[in-house]
Write a protein that holds these residues in place. Structure first.
Motif, PDB file in Angstrom:
ATOM      1  N   HIS A  38       0.859  -1.181   0.000  1.00  0.00           N
ATOM      2  CA  HIS A  38       0.000   0.000   0.000  1.00  0.00           C
ATOM      3  C   HIS A  38       0.894   1.230   0.000  1.00  0.00           C
ATOM      4  O   HIS A  38       1.632   1.469   0.953  1.00  0.00           O
ATOM      5  N   ILE A  39       0.824   1.992  -1.088  1.00  0.00           N
ATOM      6  CA  ILE A  39       1.717   3.137  -1.209  1.00  0.00           C
ATOM      7  C   ILE A  39       0.936   4.444  -1.228  1.00  0.00           C
ATOM      8  O   ILE A  39      -0.167   4.515  -1.761  1.00  0.00           O
ATOM      9  N   PHE A  40       1.540   5.440  -0.627  1.00  0.00           N
ATOM     10  CA  PHE A  40       0.951   6.770  -0.559  1.00  0.00           C
ATOM     11  C   PHE A  40       1.265   7.503  -1.855  1.00  0.00           C
ATOM     12  O   PHE A  40       2.411   7.534  -2.302  1.00  0.00           O
ATOM     13  N   ILE A  41       0.222   8.071  -2.454  1.00  0.00           N
ATOM     14  CA  ILE A  41       0.392   8.880  -3.663  1.00  0.00           C
ATOM     15  C   ILE A  41      -0.095  10.291  -3.358  1.00  0.00           C
ATOM     16  O   ILE A  41      -1.184  10.463  -2.820  1.00  0.00           O
ATOM     17  N   ASP A  42       0.735  11.270  -3.664  1.00  0.00           N
ATOM     18  CA  ASP A  42       0.398  12.679  -3.481  1.00  0.00           C
ATOM     19  C   ASP A  42       0.504  13.354  -4.837  1.00  0.00           C
ATOM     20  O   ASP A  42       1.595  13.465  -5.391  1.00  0.00           O
ATOM     21  N   MET A  43      -0.617  13.778  -5.394  1.00  0.00           N
ATOM     22  CA  MET A  43      -0.624  14.419  -6.707  1.00  0.00           C
ATOM     23  C   MET A  43      -0.048  15.821  -6.676  1.00  0.00           C
ATOM     24  O   MET A  43       0.315  16.363  -7.717  1.00  0.00           O
ATOM     25  N   GLY A  44       0.001  16.434  -5.503  1.00  0.00           N
ATOM     26  CA  GLY A  44       0.498  17.802  -5.420  1.00  0.00           C
ATOM     27  C   GLY A  44      -0.332  18.721  -6.294  1.00  0.00           C
ATOM     28  O   GLY A  44      -1.550  18.709  -6.244  1.00  0.00           O
ATOM     29  N   GLY A  45       0.304  19.477  -7.163  1.00  0.00           N
ATOM     30  CA  GLY A  45      -0.392  20.401  -8.051  1.00  0.00           C
ATOM     31  C   GLY A  45      -0.901  19.754  -9.331  1.00  0.00           C
ATOM     32  O   GLY A  45      -1.572  20.401 -10.127  1.00  0.00           O
ATOM     33  N   ASP A  46      -0.575  18.474  -9.532  1.00  0.00           N
ATOM     34  CA  ASP A  46      -1.010  17.776 -10.733  1.00  0.00           C
ATOM     35  C   ASP A  46      -2.448  17.280 -10.596  1.00  0.00           C
ATOM     36  O   ASP A  46      -3.006  17.246  -9.502  1.00  0.00           O
ATOM     37  N   THR A  47      -3.031  16.866 -11.694  1.00  0.00           N
ATOM     38  CA  THR A  47      -4.389  16.312 -11.672  1.00  0.00           C
ATOM     39  C   THR A  47      -4.401  14.834 -12.056  1.00  0.00           C
ATOM     40  O   THR A  47      -5.459  14.230 -12.111  1.00  0.00           O
ATOM     41  N   GLU A  48      -3.214  14.270 -12.304  1.00  0.00           N
ATOM     42  CA  GLU A  48      -3.105  12.853 -12.628  1.00  0.00           C
ATOM     43  C   GLU A  48      -1.866  12.272 -11.959  1.00  0.00           C
ATOM     44  O   GLU A  48      -0.884  12.974 -11.735  1.00  0.00           O
ATOM     45  N   ALA A  49      -1.939  10.971 -11.662  1.00  0.00           N
ATOM     46  CA  ALA A  49      -0.790  10.251 -11.119  1.00  0.00           C
ATOM     47  C   ALA A  49      -0.889   8.804 -11.570  1.00  0.00           C
ATOM     48  O   ALA A  49      -1.989   8.283 -11.781  1.00  0.00           O
ATOM     49  N   ILE A  50       0.260   8.164 -11.719  1.00  0.00           N
ATOM     50  CA  ILE A  50       0.309   6.752 -12.082  1.00  0.00           C
ATOM     51  C   ILE A  50       1.001   5.992 -10.960  1.00  0.00           C
ATOM     52  O   ILE A  50       2.087   6.382 -10.516  1.00  0.00           O
ATOM     53  N   CYS A  51       0.368   4.904 -10.519  1.00  0.00           N
ATOM     54  CA  CYS A  51       0.953   4.093  -9.455  1.00  0.00           C
ATOM     55  C   CYS A  51       2.198   3.390  -9.988  1.00  0.00           C
ATOM     56  O   CYS A  51       2.141   2.732 -11.032  1.00  0.00           O
TER      57      CYS A  51
END
Length: 80
Positions: A38-51
């Motif tokens: 289980h990993i933490f994802i922080d998009m920050g200022g973006d609107t998309e992220a890839i695991c």
């Protein structure tokens, strides 16, 4: 089991993208026992992220208010 303070999402259905209503969340890949770390994802200022583990593409959608579309991609706490 208590509700997660940080939303947890997965891609058990194998959809091309999961829309999420949070910019900070945990990706678990698939439902246990087939989940990845289980990993933490922080998009920050973006609107998309890839695991980086399962390559699920997450797209931020503020109208979802912490939930996901498709709804079945949101990990819900199990009843005790």
């Amino acid at each position: 089991m208590a509700e997660h303070a940080t939303p947890h999402f997965h891609n058990q259905p194998g959809v091309p993208a999961v829309r999420v209503g949070a910019k900070e969340f945990m990706c678990i890949g698939a439902l246990p026992p087939f989940d990845h770390p289980h990993i933490f994802i922080d998009m920050g200022g973006d609107t998309e992220a890839i695991c980086p583990y399962c390559s699920t593409r997450f797209i931020y959608d503020a109208t979802l208010h912490g939930h996901s579309d498709p709804a079945e991609c949101e990990l819900k706490a199990r009843a005790a």
